[in-house]
Design a protein around this motif. Structure first.
Motif, PDB file in Angstrom:
ATOM      1  N   SER A 158      38.850  -0.999  68.197  1.00 55.15           N
ATOM      2  CA  SER A 158      37.560  -1.106  67.510  1.00 55.15           C
ATOM      3  C   SER A 158      37.181  -2.555  67.245  1.00 55.15           C
ATOM      4  O   SER A 158      35.997  -2.872  67.086  1.00 55.15           O
ATOM      5  CB  SER A 158      37.586  -0.327  66.191  1.00 55.15           C
ATOM      6  N   ASN A 159      38.180  -3.440  67.192  1.00 53.65           N
ATOM      7  CA  ASN A 159      37.881  -4.852  66.970  1.00 53.65           C
ATOM      8  C   ASN A 159      37.162  -5.475  68.167  1.00 53.65           C
ATOM      9  O   ASN A 159      36.427  -6.451  68.006  1.00 53.65           O
ATOM     10  CB  ASN A 159      39.170  -5.628  66.669  1.00 53.65           C
ATOM     11  N   LYS A 166      33.632  -4.495  67.329  1.00 53.02           N
ATOM     12  CA  LYS A 166      33.115  -5.224  66.166  1.00 53.02           C
ATOM     13  C   LYS A 166      32.852  -6.694  66.475  1.00 53.02           C
ATOM     14  O   LYS A 166      31.916  -7.287  65.930  1.00 53.02           O
ATOM     15  CB  LYS A 166      34.097  -5.095  65.002  1.00 53.02           C
ATOM     16  N   SER A 211      29.562  -6.947  68.056  1.00 52.34           N
ATOM     17  CA  SER A 211      28.537  -6.739  67.035  1.00 52.34           C
ATOM     18  C   SER A 211      28.339  -7.996  66.191  1.00 52.34           C
ATOM     19  O   SER A 211      27.213  -8.331  65.805  1.00 52.34           O
ATOM     20  CB  SER A 211      28.921  -5.552  66.154  1.00 52.34           C
ATOM     21  N   GLU A 246      32.550  -7.302  54.849  1.00 49.77           N
ATOM     22  CA  GLU A 246      33.828  -6.748  55.294  1.00 49.77           C
ATOM     23  C   GLU A 246      35.011  -7.316  54.513  1.00 49.77           C
ATOM     24  O   GLU A 246      36.164  -7.089  54.876  1.00 49.77           O
ATOM     25  CB  GLU A 246      34.018  -7.029  56.788  1.00 49.77           C
ATOM     26  N   HIS A 261      27.887   3.394  66.419  1.00 46.70           N
ATOM     27  CA  HIS A 261      29.228   3.685  65.899  1.00 46.70           C
ATOM     28  C   HIS A 261      29.391   5.155  65.546  1.00 46.70           C
ATOM     29  O   HIS A 261      30.385   5.792  65.877  1.00 46.70           O
ATOM     30  CB  HIS A 261      29.529   2.814  64.681  1.00 46.70           C
ATOM     31  N   ASN A 294      31.250   3.119  69.959  1.00 46.48           N
ATOM     32  CA  ASN A 294      32.598   3.229  69.426  1.00 46.48           C
ATOM     33  C   ASN A 294      32.927   4.702  69.217  1.00 46.48           C
ATOM     34  O   ASN A 294      32.310   5.375  68.394  1.00 46.48           O
ATOM     35  CB  ASN A 294      32.712   2.465  68.110  1.00 46.48           C
TER      36      ASN A 294
END
Length: 379
Positions: free
Chosen positions: A36-37, A40, A43, A60, A184, A296
């Motif tokens: 997922s990183n 991100k 993004s 975050e 997402h 995602n």
């Protein structure tokens, strides 16, 4: 402009990663490997174009939360680095902690540097360079202009300098990144805006939260007046079903008639999985797709029977847009593999750092290198 490669350093579980971007990239991995990183970090790059990158990092948990989570060598710099190349133009940004004399709150993420470089043949020319609060821009005539304190430490020069006459590369990169779309998840609870009628506005591509789903579908039915491909995709996923979307009194709505149901169901009546799949249909079959789409774990909440139709949707849409998929579903990966030569990449952890099997230091993959060598041998 389409992105051709990205570079990530010191972001969460990613120590250092450089890779090329293909028209369709699919990354699969187990929970906790950091896949997922990858999503991100892309993004975050888009947030540089909107000017919200420092706010996103603060949301975050601050730079301490998003900075490289592994061991750090004494004396190593504490900078988060992101970069993306669009054919001949490259944008890079570095973020770090404020110095004691900085005009910033303690612990606030600060933009330390930004750079835009243009490559012409073998020659690379810096078109914009920002160091702390000083921004230097090279004009069309090649002369430099300097802008002291034009942006705050929390603001990007990419978003703040909007005079395209000064350096058209700034506008080119910003507009290219602003057109990226990230999906997402979609809320499907009873209060979700997806389940309600939306304003009747011609909508070529769906928003990140899906609130304009009905408008995207109605655009195909009413504005383009051709929903044949959409109906074929509905038949592929729900045999015997028919989808309708329309505008009435300034609002757009839709309904789905299933083969085994006595009446059509509207958005507020559909199951979570069915509604989620209709959102994915809108993502991949809109009137006009964004040039770059990242998703995602799109398989979440879907019945296994929908994974093969989803794979066909993804592959078909990759002819209209660059698509980046992050998933932990081996079933979706297998369904995509059955659709042909789709590059499927496995995300792993090596010595605590997220990496991708077969990725070389040059940003290419070993299987692609072998394929090129085979082609050379045939020639």
């Amino acid at each position: 402009m389409r992105p051709t490669d990205i570079s990530i350093s010191n972001y969460r579980s990613i120590r250092r990663l450089f890779m090329s971007i293909q028209p369709l990239s699919v990354f699969v991995g187990e929970n906790g490997v950091g896949k997922s990183n990858l999503y991100k970090s892309l993004s975050l790059l888009r947030d540089a174009a909107t000017g919200r990158i420092t706010r996103t990092i603060s949301d975050e948990g601050g730079l301490n939360s998003v900075f490289w989570s592994g061991d750090r060598r004494r004396g190593s710099d504490a900078l988060l680095r992101l970069a993306v190349r669009f054919d001949h133009v490259r944008y890079s940004i570095e973020l770090g902690f404020p110095s004691p004399v900085s005009a910033a709150f303690p612990g606030e993420p600060m933009i330390k540097s930004e750079k835009i470089e243009a490559t012409h043949g073998k020659r690379t020319v810096v078109m914009m360079e920002r160091t702390n609060s000083l921004v230097s821009v090279r004009g069309e005539n090649g002369a430099w202009s300097q802008h002291k304190d034009a942006v705050l430490p929390s603001e990007t020069a990419l978003a703040g300098l909007s005079d395209g006459k000064g350096s058209p590369e700034i506008d080119l990169i910003r507009n290219a990144m602003l057109s990226w779309r990230f999906y997402h998840d979609f809320r499907t609870d009873p209060a979700s805006p997806i389940r309600k009628p939306c304003l009747a506005i011609t909508t070529p591509s769906m928003s990140a939260d899906g609130h304009d789903l009905a408008a995207v579908l109605a655009t195909l039915f009413t504005i383009r007046q051709d929903a044949g491909d959409l109906q074929d995709a509905i038949e592929d996923a729900f045999p015997g079903a028919e989808l309708r979307a329309w505008e009435k009194n300034g609002l757009c709505e839709f309904q789905l008639q299933q083969a085994d149901m006595p009446r059509p169901f509207r958005a507020h009546e559909l199951s979570d999985g069915t509604l989620k799949y209709l959102c994915l249909l809108a993502v991949f079959m809109g009137y006009r797709l964004p040039p770059f789409i990242a998703l995602n774990e799109p398989e979440t909440s879907l019945h296994p029977s929908l994974l093969a139709p989803l794979a066909r949707l993804i592959v078909k849409a990759s002819s209209r847009a660059d698509i980046w998929i992050v998933t932990h579903s081996e079933h979706l990966m297998e369904a995509l593999r059955n659709e042909g030569s789709v590059p499927l990449r496995r995300v792993i952890k090596a010595k605590g750092a997220t990496t991708i099997e077969g990725l070389t230091h040059s940003g290419e993959f070993r299987d692609e290198t072998y394929r090129e060598n085979e082609d050379d041998d045939e020639d």
